[in-house]
Scaffold this active site. Structure first.
Site, PDB file in Angstrom:
ATOM      1  N   SER A 153      27.353   0.892  33.817  1.00 22.62           N
ATOM      2  CA  SER A 153      26.099   0.657  33.032  1.00 22.62           C
ATOM      3  C   SER A 153      25.940   2.294  32.339  1.00 22.62           C
ATOM      4  CB  SER A 153      24.925   0.463  33.806  1.00 22.62           C
ATOM      5  OG  SER A 153      23.885   0.096  32.714  1.00 22.62           O
ATOM      6  N   ASP A 207      25.166 -10.201  29.268  1.00 24.24           N
ATOM      7  CA  ASP A 207      24.393  -9.084  29.574  1.00 24.24           C
ATOM      8  C   ASP A 207      23.163  -9.166  28.666  1.00 24.24           C
ATOM      9  OD1 ASP A 207      23.564  -6.431  30.247  1.00 24.24           O
ATOM     10  OD2 ASP A 207      25.525  -5.971  30.639  1.00 24.24           O
ATOM     11  N   HIS A 239      24.333  -8.471  33.706  1.00 25.89           N
ATOM     12  CA  HIS A 239      24.344  -7.009  33.969  1.00 25.89           C
ATOM     13  C   HIS A 239      24.693  -6.866  35.388  1.00 25.89           C
ATOM     14  CE1 HIS A 239      24.071  -3.101  32.426  1.00 25.89           C
ATOM     15  NE2 HIS A 239      23.299  -3.023  33.689  1.00 25.89           N
TER      16      HIS A 239
END
Length: 265
Positions: A153, A207, A239
């Site tokens: 991320s 995601d 995610h």
């Protein structure tokens, strides 16, 4: 529940918690010119078969929470690998309306898309700190091509920036659910040596935090600056990081360690 299952569950829960925090709250300097172009290791030959893996966590997470990732790397090629799991500082974060939490640089909005605003100066400041960690290992004798930077991320975005702006060729950069975190003005800082560092990019198509379109924008950008990128899309992944992604990462790094060590020998 197996230890592997417990770890993946805990990792997914931590990532989900950070994403939910950002969503709920939403509802209510240039790089130094004196970075060393060449570093002289203290024990150069001894470092030829050593390696270093730096893992950068995502928004709201911590380094120690990600340390179990190393258990996926049990092959003999990793017996001399040093790992580092640093934790981000705690600044106010714009996407959380100024709430203080672990963050490498500012994020203006979530979900993040390919067109989201960037914090170029914050990214460059964070890159300086990552480069300092890399430089320490090079001085200590680890060959640059046996150094790998990986991140999830926000940590994946910082991984990309750190690898592209490092003045030497590294073993590789692995981006998980990340994005290109700077504008075109930074591209001219990418050295010819950095363009030789390969990138592994993995992104879940489900995601909803760092949208898949943000990940998809990575390979064309890298191609435009002459950087090799292997992109892997995971249809049902949100995610989070999957076991399959970590297995691919182990194989990807292992193959490059062999190549680097064979070249040195």
């Amino acid at each position: 529940m197996s230890s592997l299952a417990r770890f993946l569950f805990a990792l997914g829960a931590a990532v989900a918690a950070a994403s939910l925090l950002a969503a709920s709250l939403r509802r209510r300097r240039a790089l130094p010119s004196d970075l060393p172009a060449q570093l002289v290791p203290s024990s150069h030959m001894a470092g030829r078969n050593r390696s270093f893996i730096l893992w950068l966590h995502g928004l709201g997470d911590s380094g120690p929470a990600n340390e179990p990732i190393r258990t996926f790397f049990s092959a003999s090629e990793f017996r001399l690998t040093k790992w580092a799991f640093p934790s981000a500082p705690h600044p106010p974060v714009s996407c959380n309306h100024g709430a203080v939490m672990p963050s490498w640089f500012d994020i203006h909005e979530l979900p993040l898309s390919a067109g989201s605003p960037q914090d170029d100066s914050g990214v460059l400041k964070a890159v300086e700190n990552v480069h300092a960690m890399i430089n320490k290992e090079v001085v200590d004798g680890v060959h640059p091509e046996n150094i790998f930077v990986c991140g999830f991320s926000q940590g994946g975005a910082l991984t990309l920036a750190s690898v592209l702006l490092y003045p030497k060729t590294l073993g590789g950069g692995a981006v998980f659910s990340g994005w290109v975190p700077f504008g075109s003005s930074v591209v001219e800082r990418i050295s010819p040596e950095a363009r030789k560092t390969p990138i592994l990019w993995s992104h879940g198509m489900a995601d909803r935090t760092i949208l898949f379109e943000a990940g998809q924008a990575g390979p064309p950008f890298l191609q435009s600056v002459g950087v090799s990128c292997e992109f892997k899309a995971y249809p049902d992944l949100g995610h989070s990081i999957s076991k399959e992604e970590l297995q691919v990462l182990e194989s990807w790094i292992k193959s490059r360690l062999k190549a680097s060590q064979g070249k040195d020998n």
